[in-house]
Design a protein around this motif. Structure first.
Motif, mmCIF file in Angstrom:
data_model
loop_
_atom_site.group_PDB
_atom_site.id
_atom_site.type_symbol
_atom_site.label_atom_id
_atom_site.label_comp_id
_atom_site.label_asym_id
_atom_site.label_seq_id
_atom_site.Cartn_x
_atom_site.Cartn_y
_atom_site.Cartn_z
ATOM 1 N N CYS A 229 0.834 -1.212 0.000
ATOM 2 C CA CYS A 229 0.000 0.000 0.000
ATOM 3 C C CYS A 229 0.862 1.253 0.000
ATOM 4 N N GLU A 230 1.898 1.261 0.840
ATOM 5 C CA GLU A 230 2.773 2.433 0.907
ATOM 6 C C GLU A 230 3.447 2.701 -0.439
ATOM 7 N N ARG A 231 3.921 1.660 -1.097
ATOM 8 C CA ARG A 231 4.600 1.856 -2.384
ATOM 9 C C ARG A 231 3.639 2.367 -3.457
ATOM 10 N N ILE A 232 2.434 1.853 -3.475
ATOM 11 C CA ILE A 232 1.438 2.319 -4.449
ATOM 12 C C ILE A 232 1.108 3.783 -4.198
ATOM 13 N N GLU B 111 2.874 6.074 -2.542
ATOM 14 C CA GLU B 111 4.029 6.931 -2.825
ATOM 15 C C GLU B 111 4.247 7.099 -4.324
ATOM 16 N N ARG B 112 3.975 6.057 -5.104
ATOM 17 C CA ARG B 112 4.130 6.148 -6.559
ATOM 18 C C ARG B 112 3.167 7.190 -7.146
ATOM 19 N N HIS B 113 2.071 7.436 -6.456
ATOM 20 C CA HIS B 113 1.088 8.426 -6.892
ATOM 21 C C HIS B 113 1.227 9.731 -6.110
ATOM 22 N N SER B 114 2.424 9.975 -5.589
ATOM 23 C CA SER B 114 2.784 11.217 -4.883
ATOM 24 C C SER B 114 1.968 11.425 -3.614
ATOM 25 N N GLU C 199 0.965 9.878 0.614
ATOM 26 C CA GLU C 199 1.576 9.506 1.892
ATOM 27 C C GLU C 199 0.570 8.670 2.673
#
Length: 83
Positions: free
Chosen positions: A51-54, A56-59, A61
């Motif tokens: 979830c965090e990586r997804i 963060e990939r969309h700018s 937090e």
């Protein structure tokens, strides 16, 4: 719950689970790290890291507010699309 400010969407999800010790809240977003022992519940420690990586990939937090035995509130913020 979801809300929008001028530039972002903020989404929060609450549970009534076992809660997460404040000292362990940062580590639950790391791969294979859990906020509890295997005897306290299921899980592999992959879901929140993903979830965090997804997000963060969309700018965005993600964060958690929690106390032991009081449940948790997981929140994330993502930029709102221009319309």
């Amino acid at each position: 719950m979801k809300e929008r400010n001028d530039t972002d969407w903020i989404v929060s999800i609450e549970d009534e689970g076992i809660g997460i010790d404040p000292e362990e809240q940062e580590q639950i977003f790391e791969v294979f790290q859990r906020g509890h022992s295997h005897s306290d519940g299921n899980g592999t420690g992959i879901g929140l890291a993903l979830c965090e990586r997804i997000i963060e990939r969309h700018s965005g937090e993600i964060w958690v507010d929690s106390e032991l035995d009081e449940g948790s509130t997981f929140s994330f913020i993502l930029p709102a699309a221009d319309t």
